[in-house]
Design an enzyme around this catalytic site. Structure first.
Site, mmCIF file in Angstrom:
data_model
loop_
_atom_site.group_PDB
_atom_site.id
_atom_site.type_symbol
_atom_site.label_atom_id
_atom_site.label_comp_id
_atom_site.label_asym_id
_atom_site.label_seq_id
_atom_site.Cartn_x
_atom_site.Cartn_y
_atom_site.Cartn_z
ATOM 1 N N ASP A 1 77.703 65.085 39.665
ATOM 2 C CA ASP A 1 77.761 63.741 40.220
ATOM 3 C C ASP A 1 78.861 62.931 39.550
ATOM 4 O O ASP A 1 79.114 63.067 38.347
ATOM 5 C CB ASP A 1 76.395 63.074 40.007
ATOM 6 C CG ASP A 1 76.259 61.771 40.758
ATOM 7 O OD1 ASP A 1 76.581 61.748 41.956
ATOM 8 O OD2 ASP A 1 75.821 60.782 40.146
ATOM 9 N N GLU B 1 81.661 65.973 42.884
ATOM 10 C CA GLU B 1 81.366 64.802 43.732
ATOM 11 C C GLU B 1 82.468 63.782 43.460
ATOM 12 O O GLU B 1 82.439 63.072 42.457
ATOM 13 C CB GLU B 1 79.984 64.256 43.405
ATOM 14 C CG GLU B 1 79.523 63.145 44.355
ATOM 15 C CD GLU B 1 80.009 61.771 43.939
ATOM 16 O OE1 GLU B 1 80.965 61.267 44.597
ATOM 17 O OE2 GLU B 1 79.467 61.214 42.979
ATOM 18 N N ASP C 1 72.716 59.405 49.414
ATOM 19 C CA ASP C 1 73.051 57.995 49.230
ATOM 20 C C ASP C 1 73.462 57.315 50.530
ATOM 21 O O ASP C 1 73.746 56.112 50.534
ATOM 22 C CB ASP C 1 74.183 57.840 48.206
ATOM 23 C CG ASP C 1 73.687 57.960 46.776
ATOM 24 O OD1 ASP C 1 72.492 57.705 46.536
ATOM 25 O OD2 ASP C 1 74.492 58.322 45.897
#
Length: 497
Positions: free
Chosen positions: A295, A342, A395
């Site tokens: 992430d 990401e 998200d």
């Protein structure tokens, strides 16, 4: 062995979102059924969110430990089959009134009591358990002590403990361990059962040619054993208080930015230790999953630092991260790992260069491609093979939710660009899925909610909001044979199987 260099596809669904009679998805029967669905529909990957033990806010991206797993995912029926529980220990408890929403407060109040009953029947001298403790000795003892200390301090953050506990006075800790042997053992048992069940599920998935894409947050929670045990790795003052915190600057999505509140890494100290902490973290993650999504990859090039006194992210500033020297060290120590970077959001030339030098595939989002607020380069004609494409992630809104709520000009541009001229919403979503499966990217991941045609009621997370997130669950029998054949058809049509 490199995995993501072949054309394939998969489904994004977190463990918590699986159906269950007991309030939250687990590693039980429904998880195995989902693997069967993936196999029959020709999918190569099952992508999940972080498996860590959730803390305040219920986010899988905020955990008490980077190593420990979420006890809620331990399947109670499996414990019953092992003789550790009786059916009446959990069948008639109130697990909530909704089959599509998770009540985390209820989970906290009930789940641990059931696990304590299983612990009382557990053989602490079993060879498998003793081997687990030996294999995981680098973290399991400290984790168990940390969780027991939280029990004794009404679950308050470690920064609120007395100085001897906060600063890890050896004599104080040793006395605490001697006085709380049984409770410390309980937390070790919980992790043993978590990893035992997870490894069996992953083994089943791999035997059925399904690979697991796991996820690790770049940052850790301040209230975690990781910060408590290794404060030198983080930007803390002499009293172990945070100096600055992590977040994202203001943009067209948020006028005040995102204030995550996580402690920032002390990269200078980490470099002196040859990034030992991070390398161990990645080693554990790559043993737990087949592919690891990191992430907020851009934080390794530059990270956004916000003074701890600030109430918003407006007054932060960018600081240089470790860059390619970190990933070069990782490759020297661990080899060429199967990682996904990401890299969403605004990317500078330096971030793009880091991604190119690392060689890891980045992420592409169809929703971002047609969002006039998004400054990134997400239109499909710009994609490369070495990338992973989504309509949206956890998200984002579901495809249906986005279709019904996005700017009308953005939607019309999407229709023209993707040649979608049906105005039936479900047909439009399906064509979006097909166009996504057709892109050049080696890997495409679709949220299960999009295959099911669900709206924003099935959205997993709205960033920068607290409460009501991470709650959605699918209902039983949604994965029927018609859906299997439809997904299999487009998977073959676009040569992803």
């Amino acid at each position: 062995m490199k995995i993501l260099n072949k054309r394939g596809s998969g489904v994004l669904l977190h463990i918590s979102s699986l159906p269950s009679n007991y309030g939250i998805g687990t590693f039980g029967e429904e998880a195995y059924k989902f693997v069967d669905f993936l196999k029959k529909s020709g999918q190569t990957y099952w992508q999940i969110l972080p498996l860590g033990q959730t803390s305040y806010g219920d986010s899988p991206y905020q955990s008490f430990s980077i190593n420990a797993g979420n006890p809620y995912f331990i399947d109670l029926d499996i414990l019953s089959d092992e003789g550790l529980l009786e059916k009446e220990d959990y069948l008639n408890l109130n697990w909530g009134n909704s089959s599509t929403k998770i009540d985390y407060e209820l989970m906290y109040n009930i789940r641990y009591g059931v696990l304590e009953k299983a612990f009382k029947k557990f053989n602490k001298e079993s060879q498998d358990y003793l081997k687990f403790l030996q294999d995981e000795n680098e973290w399991i003892d400290e984790y168990a002590v940390f969780m027991t200390l939280k029990d004794k301090h009404n679950n308050s953050s470690w920064e609120c403990w007395s100085e001897n506990f906060r600063k890890r006075d050896k004599k104080t800790l040793q006395k605490f361990k001697n006085d709380n042997i049984e409770r410390i053992e309980f937390w070790k048992f919980v992790q043993f059962k978590f990893f035992q069940q997870w490894k069996e599920l992953k083994k089943y998935a791999n035997l059925n040619d399904v690979k697991i894409i796991g996820d690790i947050p770049i940052y850790v929670a301040y209230d975690s054993v990781d910060v408590w045990k290794n404060p030198k790795n983080f930007q803390l003052d002499k009293e172990l208080k945070m100096i600055s915190v992590a977040g994202c600057p203001p943009d067209s999505f948020s006028e005040t930015g995102q204030l995550w509140g996580n402690p920032l890494y002390n990269w200078e100290y980490m470099e002196k230790t040859k990034y030992k902490w991070w390398i161990k973290r990645l080693e554990i993650a790559t043993n737990l999953y087949d592919v690891v999504r990191i992430d907020h990859f851009r934080g390794f090039e530059s990270y956004y630092s916000i003074p701890v006194s600030e109430k918003t992210a407006i007054n932060g500033s960018w600081k240089k991260g470790p860059g390619i020297k970190f990933f070069n060290r990782v490759k020297r120590e661990l080899g060429d790992l199967n990682l996904i970077a990401e890299d969403l959001g605004y990317l500078t030339e330096d971030v793009l260069m880091l991604l190119q030098e690392s060689g890891y595939p980045g992420m592409k989002l169809i929703q971002f491609a047609f969002d006039s607020r998004e400054g990134g380069d997400y239109l499909p004609h710009n994609y490369s093979k070495n990338s992973v494409t989504y309509i949206g992630t956890h998200d984002n809104d579901t495809a249906m939710g986005w279709l019904l709520s996005a700017n009308s000009k953005d939607i019309e541009y999407m229709r023209e660009y993707l040649d979608i001229y049906t105005y039936n919403d479900k047909d439009t979503v399906w064509k979006m899925i097909c166009r996504t499966m057709a892109v050049v990217s080696n890997t495409v991941i679709i949220q299960l909610q999009d295959y099911l045609g669900l709206g924003n009621e099935a959205r997993i997370n709205i960033p920068s909001t607290l409460g009501g997130n991470w709650c959605w669950r699918m209902e039983k029998n949604m994965l029927d044979e018609k859906l299997v054949q439809t997904v299999l058809h487009i998977t073959k049509l676009y040569k992803r199987k």
